[in-house]
Motif scaffolding. Structure first.
Motif, PDB file in Angstrom:
ATOM      1  N   ARG A  32      37.373  46.114  37.880  1.00 23.76           N
ATOM      2  CA  ARG A  32      37.657  47.316  38.649  1.00 23.76           C
ATOM      3  C   ARG A  32      37.694  46.986  40.128  1.00 23.76           C
ATOM      4  O   ARG A  32      36.867  46.239  40.637  1.00 23.76           O
ATOM      5  CB  ARG A  32      36.602  48.389  38.391  1.00 23.76           C
ATOM      6  CG  ARG A  32      36.576  48.903  36.964  1.00 23.76           C
ATOM      7  CD  ARG A  32      35.534  49.995  36.810  1.00 23.76           C
ATOM      8  NE  ARG A  32      35.502  50.558  35.457  1.00 23.76           N
ATOM      9  CZ  ARG A  32      34.675  51.521  35.074  1.00 23.76           C
ATOM     10  NH1 ARG A  32      33.801  52.026  35.937  1.00 23.76           N
ATOM     11  NH2 ARG A  32      34.702  51.982  33.840  1.00 23.76           N
ATOM     12  N   TYR A  33      38.649  47.524  40.802  1.00 25.82           N
ATOM     13  CA  TYR A  33      38.771  47.446  42.253  1.00 25.82           C
ATOM     14  C   TYR A  33      38.766  45.986  42.726  1.00 25.82           C
ATOM     15  O   TYR A  33      39.786  45.325  42.638  1.00 25.82           O
ATOM     16  CB  TYR A  33      37.660  48.256  42.921  1.00 25.82           C
ATOM     17  CG  TYR A  33      37.997  48.635  44.343  1.00 25.82           C
ATOM     18  CD1 TYR A  33      39.035  49.511  44.604  1.00 25.82           C
ATOM     19  CD2 TYR A  33      37.304  48.073  45.409  1.00 25.82           C
ATOM     20  CE1 TYR A  33      39.374  49.849  45.904  1.00 25.82           C
ATOM     21  CE2 TYR A  33      37.625  48.403  46.704  1.00 25.82           C
ATOM     22  CZ  TYR A  33      38.666  49.284  46.960  1.00 25.82           C
ATOM     23  OH  TYR A  33      38.991  49.597  48.244  1.00 25.82           O
ATOM     24  N   GLY A  34      37.619  45.466  43.185  1.00 24.31           N
ATOM     25  CA  GLY A  34      37.578  44.111  43.724  1.00 24.31           C
ATOM     26  C   GLY A  34      37.109  43.059  42.746  1.00 24.31           C
ATOM     27  O   GLY A  34      36.797  41.940  43.161  1.00 24.31           O
ATOM     28  N   ASN A  35      37.066  43.386  41.451  1.00 24.30           N
ATOM     29  CA  ASN A  35      36.656  42.411  40.443  1.00 24.30           C
ATOM     30  C   ASN A  35      37.862  41.929  39.652  1.00 24.30           C
ATOM     31  O   ASN A  35      38.802  42.681  39.416  1.00 24.30           O
ATOM     32  CB  ASN A  35      35.627  43.018  39.486  1.00 24.30           C
ATOM     33  CG  ASN A  35      34.320  43.320  40.180  1.00 24.30           C
ATOM     34  OD1 ASN A  35      33.836  42.517  40.975  1.00 24.30           O
ATOM     35  ND2 ASN A  35      33.738  44.470  39.907  1.00 24.30           N
ATOM     36  N   CYS A  56      44.265  43.755  42.139  1.00 23.72           N
ATOM     37  CA  CYS A  56      43.440  44.372  43.179  1.00 23.72           C
ATOM     38  C   CYS A  56      44.316  44.965  44.285  1.00 23.72           C
ATOM     39  O   CYS A  56      45.479  44.600  44.439  1.00 23.72           O
ATOM     40  CB  CYS A  56      42.492  43.322  43.769  1.00 23.72           C
ATOM     41  SG  CYS A  56      41.305  42.646  42.590  1.00 23.72           S
ATOM     42  N   PRO A  57      43.777  45.883  45.075  1.00 23.73           N
ATOM     43  CA  PRO A  57      44.530  46.409  46.222  1.00 23.73           C
ATOM     44  C   PRO A  57      45.034  45.273  47.113  1.00 23.73           C
ATOM     45  O   PRO A  57      44.368  44.240  47.238  1.00 23.73           O
ATOM     46  CB  PRO A  57      43.498  47.285  46.949  1.00 23.73           C
ATOM     47  CG  PRO A  57      42.510  47.659  45.901  1.00 23.73           C
ATOM     48  CD  PRO A  57      42.435  46.501  44.953  1.00 23.73           C
ATOM     49  N   PHE A  60      42.669  43.600  49.595  1.00 21.58           N
ATOM     50  CA  PHE A  60      41.620  42.800  48.956  1.00 21.58           C
ATOM     51  C   PHE A  60      42.217  41.531  48.353  1.00 21.58           C
ATOM     52  O   PHE A  60      41.656  40.444  48.471  1.00 21.58           O
ATOM     53  CB  PHE A  60      40.922  43.628  47.871  1.00 21.58           C
ATOM     54  CG  PHE A  60      39.702  42.958  47.300  1.00 21.58           C
ATOM     55  CD1 PHE A  60      38.437  43.278  47.758  1.00 21.58           C
ATOM     56  CD2 PHE A  60      39.820  41.993  46.288  1.00 21.58           C
ATOM     57  CE1 PHE A  60      37.312  42.654  47.238  1.00 21.58           C
ATOM     58  CE2 PHE A  60      38.704  41.374  45.767  1.00 21.58           C
ATOM     59  CZ  PHE A  60      37.440  41.699  46.248  1.00 21.58           C
ATOM     60  N   LEU A 223      30.356  45.585  48.597  1.00 25.83           N
ATOM     61  CA  LEU A 223      31.023  46.761  48.033  1.00 25.83           C
ATOM     62  C   LEU A 223      30.103  47.533  47.103  1.00 25.83           C
ATOM     63  O   LEU A 223      30.133  48.760  47.057  1.00 25.83           O
ATOM     64  CB  LEU A 223      32.289  46.332  47.288  1.00 25.83           C
ATOM     65  CG  LEU A 223      33.432  45.864  48.180  1.00 25.83           C
ATOM     66  CD1 LEU A 223      34.586  45.345  47.324  1.00 25.83           C
ATOM     67  CD2 LEU A 223      33.927  46.995  49.064  1.00 25.83           C
ATOM     68  N   ARG A 224      29.296  46.790  46.352  1.00 22.06           N
ATOM     69  CA  ARG A 224      28.348  47.471  45.479  1.00 22.06           C
ATOM     70  C   ARG A 224      27.320  48.248  46.298  1.00 22.06           C
ATOM     71  O   ARG A 224      26.925  49.359  45.950  1.00 22.06           O
ATOM     72  CB  ARG A 224      27.620  46.463  44.592  1.00 22.06           C
ATOM     73  CG  ARG A 224      28.498  45.815  43.548  1.00 22.06           C
ATOM     74  CD  ARG A 224      27.677  44.841  42.734  1.00 22.06           C
ATOM     75  NE  ARG A 224      28.505  44.092  41.820  1.00 22.06           N
ATOM     76  CZ  ARG A 224      28.061  43.056  41.116  1.00 22.06           C
ATOM     77  NH1 ARG A 224      26.818  42.679  41.234  1.00 22.06           N
ATOM     78  NH2 ARG A 224      28.869  42.417  40.296  1.00 22.06           N
ATOM     79  N   LYS A 227      28.444  51.561  47.449  1.00 15.99           N
ATOM     80  CA  LYS A 227      28.669  52.579  46.420  1.00 15.99           C
ATOM     81  C   LYS A 227      27.395  53.321  46.060  1.00 15.99           C
ATOM     82  O   LYS A 227      27.213  54.490  46.408  1.00 15.99           O
ATOM     83  CB  LYS A 227      29.280  51.931  45.169  1.00 15.99           C
ATOM     84  CG  LYS A 227      30.740  51.550  45.354  1.00 15.99           C
ATOM     85  CD  LYS A 227      31.319  51.055  44.047  1.00 15.99           C
ATOM     86  CE  LYS A 227      32.805  50.767  44.184  1.00 15.99           C
ATOM     87  NZ  LYS A 227      33.400  50.314  42.918  1.00 15.99           N
TER      88      LYS A 227
END
Length: 273
Positions: A32-35, A56-57, A60, A223-224, A227
């Motif tokens: 998810r996202y950055g993983n 990823c975006p 990133f 990032l974690r 959140k």
């Protein structure tokens, strides 16, 4: 063209003379996202992990995605040939890396089913950690027990080196902190997965390390932390209290006991922080 087809094209290009088939590629974990998305490719000749950040975006992917791929390739190349670490690492593209698959169960999964491990496993894990440090690599994320496997033969294996660092360029006191972080992971796993206590020297080391660690700002991924880490503070505090209770009980039970053979293996880890 789907992502699986792109991976197969890159594998065929990187492994000259080999033939890869999309039917042998399986998604193990969707990041998810950055993983990264994590795939397994398996046929009669190959059993590989493929990590892919291309979903990823864009910002990133072009920054940390490239960095993580480059970092993991460098670390695994430096550790090539070390038992318990994946070999045959190849960069498939700016956002994708492959290496040999390691069969095993994570220590996190073993904890969930209340399975234990013998003390010899943790002595071997400590020796593996020392070998990594001698090669100039510090992992920094083996306290996350999902990054340590128990192989079918009962041997420790370490995975996921994208946050690892080289030791040579850091000042001495920073190197000691990073090395001790890896060693503390061995003691953490020992306390939670072994019915026998760690050696007294390692218990003293771990007590000292956990007191110091609360001042270390670089814990986990940024990032974690942005959140929802605040929601987990209570459970982390409870885990620390449980570990301290185990240490107190085991220190008391070990009073007056002779040092065991695992103690001599771990003694060098208990230097000053």
């Amino acid at each position: 063209m789907g992502n699986n087809e792109k991976i197969i094209i890159l594998l065929n290009a990187r492994y000259a003379g080999e033939r890869f088939s999309v039917g042998n590629l399986k998604l193990l974990r969707a990041g998810r996202y950055g993983n990264a998305h994590v795939y397994r490719y398996r046929d009669a000749r190959h059993d590989l992990v493929v990590k892919d950040f291309s979903h990823c975006p864009w910002w990133f992917r072009w920054t940390l995605g490239r960095f993580y791929v480059q970092r993991e390739c460098l670390m695994l190349t430096m550790l090539e040939g070390v038992p318990g670490v994946a070999g045959n690492c190849r960069k498939l593209g700016p956002y994708m890396v492959s290496y040999d698959f390691i069969e095993g169960e994570t220590l996190t999964d073993r904890m969930k089913r209340n399975a234990t491990l013998p003390a010899s496993f943790f002595v071997q894990w400590y020796e593996l950690t020392k070998t990594m440090h001698k090669r100039g690599v510090v992992h920094l994320d083996t306290r996350n027990l999902s990054n340590v496997l128990c192989s079918p033969e009962g041997q420790p294996c370490v995975i996921d080196f994208q946050s690892a660092l080289r030791l040579r360029f850091w000042p001495g006191f920073i190197r000691r902190i990073m090395v001790n972080t890896d060693v503390s992971a061995v003691c953490k796993g020992w306390l939670r997965l072994c019915s026998k206590p760690p050696p007294p020297e390692l218990i003293v080391f771990y007590e000292r390390f956990t007191r110091w660690r609360k001042f270390w700002i670089f814990k986990g991924y940024p990032l974690r932390k942005l959140k929802a880490n605040w929601k987990n503070r209570q459970s982390r505090a409870q885990s620390e209290l449980n570990d301290r209770a185990k240490l107190a009980l085991r220190t008391e039970s070990n009073a007056g006991a002779n040092a065991s053979s695992p103690a001599s293996a771990a003694k060098s880890a208990c230097g000053p922080l």
